[in-house]
Design a protein around this motif. Structure first.
Motif, PDB file in Angstrom:
ATOM      1  N   LYS A  57      32.013   5.834  16.385  1.00 31.73           N
ATOM      2  CA  LYS A  57      32.372   4.587  15.541  1.00 31.73           C
ATOM      3  C   LYS A  57      31.288   4.055  14.390  1.00 31.73           C
ATOM      4  N   PHE A  58      30.248   5.060  14.131  1.00 33.15           N
ATOM      5  CA  PHE A  58      29.106   4.829  13.163  1.00 33.15           C
ATOM      6  C   PHE A  58      29.955   4.626  11.895  1.00 33.15           C
ATOM      7  N   SER A  59      29.585   4.060  10.585  1.00 29.81           N
ATOM      8  CA  SER A  59      30.142   3.974   9.413  1.00 29.81           C
ATOM      9  C   SER A  59      28.765   4.612   8.471  1.00 29.81           C
ATOM     10  N   LEU A  60      29.387   5.305   7.444  1.00 34.98           N
ATOM     11  CA  LEU A  60      28.626   5.754   6.608  1.00 34.98           C
ATOM     12  C   LEU A  60      27.805   4.581   5.540  1.00 34.98           C
ATOM     13  N   GLU A  61      26.689   4.558   5.363  1.00 34.01           N
ATOM     14  CA  GLU A  61      26.036   3.580   4.508  1.00 34.01           C
ATOM     15  C   GLU A  61      25.724   4.317   3.060  1.00 34.01           C
ATOM     16  N   ARG A  62      25.149   5.505   3.407  1.00 33.12           N
ATOM     17  CA  ARG A  62      24.564   6.010   2.011  1.00 33.12           C
ATOM     18  C   ARG A  62      24.025   7.383   2.116  1.00 33.12           C
ATOM     19  N   TYR A  63      23.719   7.996   1.224  1.00 31.73           N
ATOM     20  CA  TYR A  63      23.208   9.329   1.176  1.00 31.73           C
ATOM     21  C   TYR A  63      21.921   9.402   0.465  1.00 31.73           C
ATOM     22  N   ALA A  64      20.872  10.201   1.073  1.00 25.86           N
ATOM     23  CA  ALA A  64      19.618  10.440   0.476  1.00 25.86           C
ATOM     24  C   ALA A  64      19.309  11.862   0.093  1.00 25.86           C
ATOM     25  N   PHE A  65      18.519  12.115  -0.856  1.00 27.12           N
ATOM     26  CA  PHE A  65      18.259  13.548  -1.287  1.00 27.12           C
ATOM     27  C   PHE A  65      16.410  13.627  -1.017  1.00 27.12           C
ATOM     28  N   VAL A  66      16.236  14.822  -0.504  1.00 27.06           N
ATOM     29  CA  VAL A  66      14.617  15.363  -0.416  1.00 27.06           C
ATOM     30  C   VAL A  66      14.600  16.373  -1.951  1.00 27.06           C
ATOM     31  N   LEU A  67      13.669  15.903  -2.441  1.00 31.24           N
ATOM     32  CA  LEU A  67      13.574  16.910  -3.722  1.00 31.24           C
ATOM     33  C   LEU A  67      11.849  17.461  -3.407  1.00 31.24           C
ATOM     34  N   LEU A  68      11.450  18.381  -3.930  1.00 33.44           N
ATOM     35  CA  LEU A  68      10.439  19.146  -3.929  1.00 33.44           C
ATOM     36  C   LEU A  68      10.027  19.807  -5.309  1.00 33.44           C
TER      37      LEU A  68
END
Length: 297
Positions: A125-136
């Protein structure tokens, strides 16, 4: 199968478990230097899942340092079980939640490729907060840096810039998900003493003597090779939209080149589309995506 609090004599086994599985997880707190001095404490409540032979088959640990507690939250260092059973995750979660009575939520990041862990976390029952991206970025050619008239960019000065840094960073990130908790001057001092600190890697941008931007380059590794991690990149709200973030970013890239790094890496919130566009324009490419899940207490 049972869940027990981690004892001092089993810290080595816990660290070995973290290293064994960190490639499957968000490894922000699973680097060698993070684990080298790991101790069970009030800031790091930790439990292990063991079989009848005492072998570790699962682990959970929270990061509850002063910064996270200031925001009334805690971040998972690890929550993982080699047995892909929701009951194992439930046991681990319930054990560690006993230490969160004064908090509002706990959260973690999961690589989007780890479908099993995502399924388990959603089952809890965790809820999605946000996405994050790793850039190189691999190309070390850096465009020329041109400061507008009245601006000065210089390295952080200990004993002078702690308050300047915190003011800029906090103003810039006040409404950014995951970064709303303000950093204190003590938190800035901690950055100066962390193992990943690079002398000269923390820089401030001033306009007519007023601090308006900050950036940090820190030692890191990716795929077992050295790399410089960039972040935060912060400009106060009234100065945003003037190209100052690009100047700060190029200054960090130039610093990385001077230090001999062949690659740089950074992360960005999925909602921060303007920052994503800037990084891509400056030669960064997305290599990973993670999803942040939160559990309200």
């Amino acid at each position: 199968m049972k869940v027990v609090a981690l004892e001092k004599d089993r810290v080595h086994d816990f660290v070995a478990y973290c290293k064994k599985h960190r490639m499957e997880l968000d490894d922000s707190y699973l680097y060698d230097f993070e684990l080298r001095d790991f101790q069970v404490s009030g800031e790091a409540p930790t439990y292990i899942l063991t079989n009848h032979q005492g072998e570790i088959l699962g682990a959970v640990s929270l990061v509850m340092d002063e910064y996270h507690k200031l925001g009334k939250r805690a971040r998972f260092r690890i929550i993982h079980s080699e047995i892909e059973d929701i009951l194992c995750y439930q046991q681990l979660l319930q054990a560690v939640l006993k230490h969160t009575t004064d908090l509002d939520k706990v959260f973690l990041f999961i690589p989007v490729t780890n479908k099993v862990l995502i399924e388990m976390i959603e089952g809890l029952k965790f809820s999605l907060e946000r996405y994050a991206f790793v850039l190189l970025r691999e190309d070390l050619n850096v465009p020329e840096i041109k400061l507008p008239e009245g601006y000065e960019l210089r390295s952080f000065q200990r004993g002078l810039d702690e308050e300047n840094w915190s003011k800029v960073r906090n103003a810039a990130f006040a409404t950014l998900k995951g970064s709303e908790t303000p950093i204190t001057t003590e938190g800035v001092t901690k950055l100066l003493n962390d193992d990943d600190y690079l002398e000269g890697g923390m820089m401030l941008l001033f306009h007519q003597g007023k601090p308006v931007g900050v950036i940090r380059g820190a030692d890191d590794e990716y795929e077992n090779d050295p790399i410089m991690n960039i972040g935060p990149v912060a400009v106060t709200p009234e100065y945003q939209g003037r190209g100052l973030g690009r100047i700060l970013l190029r200054a960090a890239l130039q610093f990385a080149k001077e230090k001999g790094y062949k690659r740089t890496i950074l992360s960005v919130n999925g909602e921060n589309e303007r920052a994503q566009a800037l990084y891509i324009q400056e030669g960064f490419k997305q290599i990973e995506a993670v999803v942040c899940y939160q559990y309200f207490l």
